[in-house]
Design an enzyme around this catalytic site. Sequence first.
Site, short mmCIF file in Angstrom:
data_model
loop_
_atom_site.label_atom_id
_atom_site.label_comp_id
_atom_site.label_asym_id
_atom_site.label_seq_id
_atom_site.Cartn_x
_atom_site.Cartn_y
_atom_site.Cartn_z
N ASN A 8 0.87 -1.18 0.00
CA ASN A 8 0.00 0.00 0.00
C ASN A 8 0.91 1.23 0.00
O ASN A 8 1.42 1.63 1.04
CB ASN A 8 -0.89 -0.01 1.24
CG ASN A 8 -1.88 1.15 1.27
OD1 ASN A 8 -1.78 2.09 0.48
ND2 ASN A 8 -2.82 1.10 2.20
N ARG A 92 -2.25 -1.99 -3.75
CA ARG A 92 -3.47 -1.22 -3.58
C ARG A 92 -3.39 0.01 -4.48
O ARG A 92 -2.42 0.77 -4.44
CB ARG A 92 -3.61 -0.77 -2.13
CG ARG A 92 -4.85 0.09 -1.90
CD ARG A 92 -4.65 1.09 -0.78
NE ARG A 92 -5.82 1.91 -0.57
CZ ARG A 92 -5.81 3.05 0.14
NH1 ARG A 92 -4.68 3.49 0.68
NH2 ARG A 92 -6.91 3.75 0.28
N HIS A 181 -11.84 3.15 -0.49
CA HIS A 181 -11.80 2.19 0.63
C HIS A 181 -12.57 0.91 0.33
O HIS A 181 -12.97 0.19 1.25
CB HIS A 181 -12.35 2.82 1.93
CG HIS A 181 -11.61 4.01 2.41
ND1 HIS A 181 -12.25 5.13 2.91
CD2 HIS A 181 -10.29 4.28 2.46
CE1 HIS A 181 -11.35 6.04 3.25
NE2 HIS A 181 -10.15 5.54 2.99
N HIS A 209 -15.67 3.06 7.61
CA HIS A 209 -14.21 3.06 7.58
C HIS A 209 -13.76 4.44 8.08
O HIS A 209 -13.78 5.43 7.34
CB HIS A 209 -13.70 2.82 6.16
CG HIS A 209 -12.20 2.80 6.03
ND1 HIS A 209 -11.48 1.64 5.88
CD2 HIS A 209 -11.29 3.81 6.06
CE1 HIS A 209 -10.19 1.94 5.81
NE2 HIS A 209 -10.05 3.25 5.91
N ARG A 242 -8.97 16.48 5.18
CA ARG A 242 -9.86 16.72 4.04
C ARG A 242 -11.20 17.26 4.52
O ARG A 242 -11.72 16.84 5.55
CB ARG A 242 -10.07 15.43 3.25
CG ARG A 242 -8.92 15.09 2.33
CD ARG A 242 -9.10 13.74 1.68
NE ARG A 242 -8.22 12.75 2.28
CZ ARG A 242 -8.24 11.46 1.99
NH1 ARG A 242 -9.10 10.99 1.11
NH2 ARG A 242 -7.41 10.63 2.58
N ILE A 332 -9.64 4.98 13.62
CA ILE A 332 -10.57 5.55 14.60
C ILE A 332 -11.68 4.55 14.92
O ILE A 332 -12.02 4.33 16.08
CB ILE A 332 -11.17 6.87 14.07
CG1 ILE A 332 -10.06 7.92 13.89
CG2 ILE A 332 -12.25 7.39 15.00
CD1 ILE A 332 -10.52 9.17 13.15
N GLU A 384 -6.93 -5.05 4.74
CA GLU A 384 -6.87 -4.85 3.29
C GLU A 384 -5.75 -5.68 2.66
O GLU A 384 -5.89 -6.17 1.54
CB GLU A 384 -6.66 -3.37 2.99
CG GLU A 384 -7.85 -2.50 3.37
CD GLU A 384 -7.50 -1.03 3.46
OE1 GLU A 384 -7.94 -0.28 2.58
OE2 GLU A 384 -6.80 -0.63 4.41
#
Length: 397
Positions: A8, A92, A181, A209, A242, A332, A384
């Site tokens: 990743n 990824r 995601h 997520h 973001r 989180i 993942e």
Amino acid sequence: MTKILSVNAGSSSLKFKLLNMPEESVIAEGLIERIGGSLDQDDNVTIKFNGEKHKSRQAFKNHEDAINLMLSQFKKFGIVDNFNEIKGIGHRVVAGGEWFNKSVLINDEVLNKIERLAAYAPLHNPANAMGIRAFSKIIPDATEVAVFDTAFHQTMPKENYLYAVPYEYYTKYGVRRYGAHGTSHKYVSEQAAKLIGKPLEELKLITLHLGAGASVTAIKNGRSFDTSMGFSPLAGLVMATRSGDVDVSLIDYVKAKEDISDQEMLNVLNQKSGLLGVSTISSDMRDLLDVYDTNDHAKLAIDMFVGRVVDYIGQYYFELKGADALVFTAGIGENSVPIRKMIIDRLAFLGIKLDQDANDKHGVETKITTDDSKMAAYVIPTNEELEIARDVQNLMK
């Protein structure tokens, strides 16, 4: 056994996991940070294997330098004797557009398309492509596979992925909601079905997520039905840096007031907004929770984050006409006890009841609602890298 490496590559980081397949056992994993940037006093290289964690501090000019260091440590610690032991590498890739609705073997055409899709994920696709090129040079005989974050969301119905702009923007330029995601949402939905004890195809789930990047997905009959991220990973929830959803008219307004370019405005929305922009002190949820009761800006940022998550849960609950379960995952979602409690408490009117003792656990797969709750909620650590390795193994066959 076949050694498969899941990679990743972020804009300035490289996360990796080496697995034995099909046993799905982890041989080694790690993280390299601050690639192409300046070093501070903290270690920026971590590698774990045999229950031990090794940390170091080193500067990297680019991703190829980081990959060379990672592989040299594989040899140094006896993880592999020869790089050719690694038979498959899964990468990824954030944005696959409409070109890719599943994982694919990488060739020149695929790599070219990944680079052409950079506008869809400007912080991610260029780094993903750099990682692919670097591995191709170092381990040329390995089977390389691209696993796209957007692929899982290609099942959304048209009314959910289109924007209400001139239709020709979609047909000419591919303007639509792509989400992100997807690999994580897919993995945790599969795990949730196992915990619930029903086929995934019979379930309606809302997966959360929640990390530095954050998104919510409505999953109907095992397929993505709607998702909060949009044309790029900028839309949707309040995130670490973001903005999430904003009125697009404010962009020209702020650009004129601040006298900044289009690119500078995008940088503000991507890198200086979200939790960082509102709190004015940090993009890290842990830092903000530490001062939640004493700092008004930190409290406001957290309340906005939680509020947007609940907004999307409510929207998707009605879109799905009810849901069997909520699933919390990512940094989180897996580890923040207070954030999960805040979200569940705001959903109490739906008959969702938090199990405090279960919720006090960190990063473990568990049900966090009581047995008499009208809808279950689970914490499921995402994996993942395992999902990527499974796709590599399938394509190697």
